[in-house]
Design a protein around this motif. Structure first.
Motif, short mmCIF file in Angstrom:
data_model
loop_
_atom_site.label_atom_id
_atom_site.label_comp_id
_atom_site.label_asym_id
_atom_site.label_seq_id
_atom_site.Cartn_x
_atom_site.Cartn_y
_atom_site.Cartn_z
N GLY A 195 32.42 40.92 1.33
CA GLY A 195 33.62 40.23 0.93
C GLY A 195 34.70 40.51 1.14
N ILE A 196 34.83 41.43 1.99
CA ILE A 196 36.12 41.96 2.72
C ILE A 196 36.25 41.70 4.06
CG2 ILE A 196 37.75 44.03 3.35
CD1 ILE A 196 36.33 45.50 0.86
N VAL A 197 37.20 40.72 4.66
CA VAL A 197 37.50 40.20 6.04
C VAL A 197 38.12 41.25 6.69
CG1 VAL A 197 38.13 38.28 7.21
CG2 VAL A 197 36.96 37.96 5.14
N LYS A 198 37.67 41.68 7.87
CA LYS A 198 38.51 42.65 8.50
C LYS A 198 39.10 41.88 9.88
CE LYS A 198 36.40 46.62 6.83
NZ LYS A 198 35.58 47.62 6.94
N GLU A 223 44.88 35.33 3.78
CA GLU A 223 43.94 35.77 2.67
C GLU A 223 43.95 34.69 1.69
OE1 GLU A 223 43.63 39.97 0.62
OE2 GLU A 223 45.04 38.90 -0.67
N ARG A 224 44.97 34.10 1.59
CA ARG A 224 45.07 33.00 0.47
C ARG A 224 44.31 31.96 1.00
NH1 ARG A 224 48.55 28.48 -0.24
NH2 ARG A 224 49.61 28.82 1.50
N ALA A 225 44.29 31.38 2.17
CA ALA A 225 43.45 30.23 2.74
C ALA A 225 41.95 30.42 2.74
CB ALA A 225 43.82 29.98 4.08
N LEU A 226 41.53 31.80 3.00
CA LEU A 226 40.11 32.39 3.19
C LEU A 226 39.73 32.44 1.69
CD1 LEU A 226 40.32 35.07 5.82
CD2 LEU A 226 38.94 32.72 5.75
N LEU A 227 40.59 33.07 0.71
CA LEU A 227 39.87 32.88 -0.68
C LEU A 227 39.53 31.63 -1.17
CD1 LEU A 227 42.46 35.77 -2.06
CD2 LEU A 227 39.97 35.75 -1.90
N GLU A 228 40.51 30.74 -0.90
CA GLU A 228 40.40 29.21 -1.40
C GLU A 228 39.40 28.41 -0.80
OE1 GLU A 228 43.98 27.11 -0.96
OE2 GLU A 228 45.18 28.28 -2.19
N GLU A 229 38.79 28.74 0.50
CA GLU A 229 38.11 27.97 1.23
C GLU A 229 36.71 28.60 1.32
OE1 GLU A 229 39.53 25.76 4.41
OE2 GLU A 229 41.33 25.79 3.81
N VAL A 230 36.48 29.87 1.27
CA VAL A 230 35.31 30.53 1.79
C VAL A 230 34.72 31.37 0.40
CG1 VAL A 230 34.12 32.11 3.04
CG2 VAL A 230 35.89 30.95 3.93
N PRO A 231 33.68 30.85 -0.20
CA PRO A 231 33.02 31.49 -1.38
C PRO A 231 32.69 33.09 -0.98
CG PRO A 231 32.02 29.45 -1.05
CD PRO A 231 32.93 29.71 0.17
N GLY A 232 32.92 33.97 -1.75
CA GLY A 232 32.61 35.17 -1.54
C GLY A 232 33.61 36.24 -0.86
N VAL A 233 34.64 35.67 -0.40
CA VAL A 233 35.76 36.40 0.04
C VAL A 233 36.41 36.94 -1.01
CG1 VAL A 233 37.89 36.48 1.60
CG2 VAL A 233 35.67 35.26 2.37
N VAL A 234 36.76 38.37 -0.95
CA VAL A 234 37.56 38.87 -2.10
C VAL A 234 39.00 39.45 -1.47
CG1 VAL A 234 35.65 39.66 -3.52
CG2 VAL A 234 36.07 41.07 -1.75
N GLU A 235 39.10 40.00 -0.06
CA GLU A 235 39.97 40.40 0.54
C GLU A 235 40.21 40.51 1.88
OE1 GLU A 235 42.42 44.76 0.21
OE2 GLU A 235 40.48 44.61 -0.35
N VAL A 236 41.49 40.54 2.50
CA VAL A 236 41.41 40.27 3.88
C VAL A 236 42.28 41.74 4.11
CG1 VAL A 236 42.56 39.48 5.99
CG2 VAL A 236 41.53 38.06 4.06
N GLU A 237 41.71 42.45 5.33
CA GLU A 237 42.27 43.72 5.75
C GLU A 237 42.52 43.65 7.23
OE1 GLU A 237 39.55 46.99 5.00
OE2 GLU A 237 39.93 46.89 2.86
N GLN A 238 43.81 44.53 7.58
CA GLN A 238 44.12 44.32 8.90
C GLN A 238 43.49 45.55 9.54
OE1 GLN A 238 48.09 44.22 9.72
NE2 GLN A 238 47.88 44.34 12.11
#
Length: 110
Positions: free
Chosen positions: A68-71, A93-108
């Motif tokens: 669930g962590i998008v890199k 991150e806000r857009a991904l959390l709203e639109e993709v189920p299972g995403v919990v965080e975005v990391e650079q």
């Protein structure tokens, strides 16, 4: 310790085969990781956001999705911009959390 076995690299990021993870205990349990539907959803959202990044001279590249962590790798002007953290967290991150189920965080990643 965790060992990762993977096939030779594919031609594009979306063609990656599932990784096989082995832990080093005696039972050598095996876990298949297939997040292709999440990867597709993340890529779709990034494609919607990309014109806004390009307008300011930047871009982003999807590196991996793990548990669930998008890199993401920020490119161009976004890679060196002092506001890149805000872009990453408040925008992407806000857009991904709203639109993709299972995403919990975005990391650079760099």
């Amino acid at each position: 310790m965790l060992f990762i076995q993977n096939d030779p690299p594919p031609d594009s990021l979306m063609d990656f085969p599932p990784c096989t993870y082995y832990n080093d205990n005696s039972e050598r349990s095996r876990i298949e990781v297939t997040d292709t539907s999440m990867m597709d959803g993340v890529q779709e959202v990034l494609d919607k956001l990309r014109p806004f990044l390009l307008r300011d001279g930047g871009d982003c590249e999807l590196v991996d999705v793990e548990d669930g962590i998008v890199k993401l790798r920020l490119l161009g002007a976004c890679g060196t911009c002092p506001s890149s953290t805000i872009t990453l967290k408040a925008g992407i991150e806000r857009a991904l959390l709203e639109e993709v189920p299972g995403v919990v965080e975005v990391e650079q990643v760099f």
